[in-house]
Write a protein that holds these residues in place. Structure first.
Motif, mmCIF file in Angstrom:
data_model
loop_
_atom_site.group_PDB
_atom_site.id
_atom_site.type_symbol
_atom_site.label_atom_id
_atom_site.label_comp_id
_atom_site.label_asym_id
_atom_site.label_seq_id
_atom_site.Cartn_x
_atom_site.Cartn_y
_atom_site.Cartn_z
ATOM 1 N N GLY A 1 0.927 -1.195 0.031
ATOM 2 C CA GLY A 1 -0.026 0.052 0.021
ATOM 3 C C GLY A 1 0.712 1.428 0.093
ATOM 4 O O GLY A 1 0.492 2.216 -0.663
ATOM 5 N N GLY A 2 2.058 1.277 0.544
ATOM 6 C CA GLY A 2 2.834 2.362 0.823
ATOM 7 C C GLY A 2 3.345 2.588 -0.459
ATOM 8 O O GLY A 2 3.809 3.596 -0.942
ATOM 9 N N ALA B 1 3.079 5.700 -2.836
ATOM 10 C CA ALA B 1 4.178 6.524 -3.424
ATOM 11 C C ALA B 1 4.363 6.782 -5.118
ATOM 12 O O ALA B 1 4.416 7.743 -5.349
ATOM 13 C CB ALA B 1 5.368 6.091 -2.795
ATOM 14 N N LEU B 2 3.985 5.605 -5.574
ATOM 15 C CA LEU B 2 3.651 5.470 -6.983
ATOM 16 C C LEU B 2 2.983 6.464 -7.715
ATOM 17 O O LEU B 2 2.981 7.065 -8.632
ATOM 18 C CB LEU B 2 3.783 4.282 -7.453
ATOM 19 N N TYR B 3 1.646 6.297 -7.172
ATOM 20 C CA TYR B 3 0.525 6.993 -7.413
ATOM 21 C C TYR B 3 0.756 8.580 -7.316
ATOM 22 O O TYR B 3 0.304 9.436 -8.277
ATOM 23 C CB TYR B 3 -0.744 6.610 -6.670
ATOM 24 N N PHE B 4 1.219 9.020 -6.258
ATOM 25 C CA PHE B 4 1.416 10.533 -5.940
ATOM 26 C C PHE B 4 2.690 10.969 -6.469
ATOM 27 O O PHE B 4 2.935 11.971 -6.412
ATOM 28 C CB PHE B 4 1.161 10.661 -4.447
ATOM 29 N N GLY B 5 3.497 9.898 -7.034
ATOM 30 C CA GLY B 5 4.779 10.457 -7.461
ATOM 31 C C GLY B 5 5.869 10.790 -6.578
ATOM 32 O O GLY B 5 6.807 11.887 -6.520
ATOM 33 N N TRP B 6 5.889 10.482 -5.228
ATOM 34 C CA TRP B 6 6.660 10.527 -3.979
ATOM 35 C C TRP B 6 7.837 9.931 -4.304
ATOM 36 O O TRP B 6 7.868 8.611 -4.623
ATOM 37 C CB TRP B 6 6.104 10.410 -2.753
ATOM 38 N N THR B 7 9.125 10.371 -3.826
ATOM 39 C CA THR B 7 10.337 9.578 -3.774
ATOM 40 C C THR B 7 11.198 9.866 -2.492
ATOM 41 O O THR B 7 11.340 10.884 -2.019
ATOM 42 C CB THR B 7 11.368 10.121 -4.735
ATOM 43 N N PHE B 8 11.276 8.761 -1.814
ATOM 44 C CA PHE B 8 12.192 8.691 -0.504
ATOM 45 C C PHE B 8 12.868 7.356 -0.612
ATOM 46 O O PHE B 8 11.918 6.338 -0.254
ATOM 47 C CB PHE B 8 11.102 9.079 0.615
#
Length: 94
Positions: free
Chosen positions: A44-45, A49-56
Motif C-alpha cells: 500500500g505504501g 508513493a507510485l500514484y502520488f509521485g513521491w520519492t524517498f
C-alpha cells in the motif's frame, strides 16, 4: 516492476512483520496477522508513493522508503486497535 524487485519487497515486508511480532509478542495467530498486515501496508505504501509521485529512499523501481513506512503504520495501527478493550471477548478481559 521486475520479479527481483517484487521478491525483495516480499522479503522486506515479511521481515518487518516478523520483527514486529518479536517485539510485540503473541501467539501464532498474531504472527500470521502481522505477516499479512506487513504485506498489505508495504505494498500500500509502495503504490501510494507510485500514484502520488513521491520519492524517498527508492531502490530501483521499488519505493522502499514509503513502503516501509506504510507497513510500519499499518502494523502499529493494527496492534493499537487489537489491544483496545472493546474488541476483546468477555473471557479475555481481566
Amino acid at each position: 516492476m521486475t520479479i527481483p524487485a517484487f521478491l525483495f519487497g516480499v522479503v522486506v515486508a515479511t521481515l518487518e512483520g516478523a520483527v514486529f511480532h518479536l517485539w510485540r509478542g503473541g501467539d501464532n495467530r498474531r504472527l500470521v496477522i502481522f505477516l499479512l498486515l506487513g504485506q498489505v501496508g508495504f505494498w500500500g505504501g509502495h503504490f501510494a508513493a507510485l500514484y502520488f509521485g513521491w520519492t524517498f529512499a527508492d531502490l530501483g523501481v521499488l519505493h522502499l522508503g514509503f513502503a516501509v513506512l506504510g507497513a510500519a503504520g499499518v502494523l502499529f495501527l493494527s496492534d493499537f486497535i487489537g489491544r483496545l478493550e472493546i474488541f476483546r471477548a468477555p473471557e479475555e478481559q481481566e
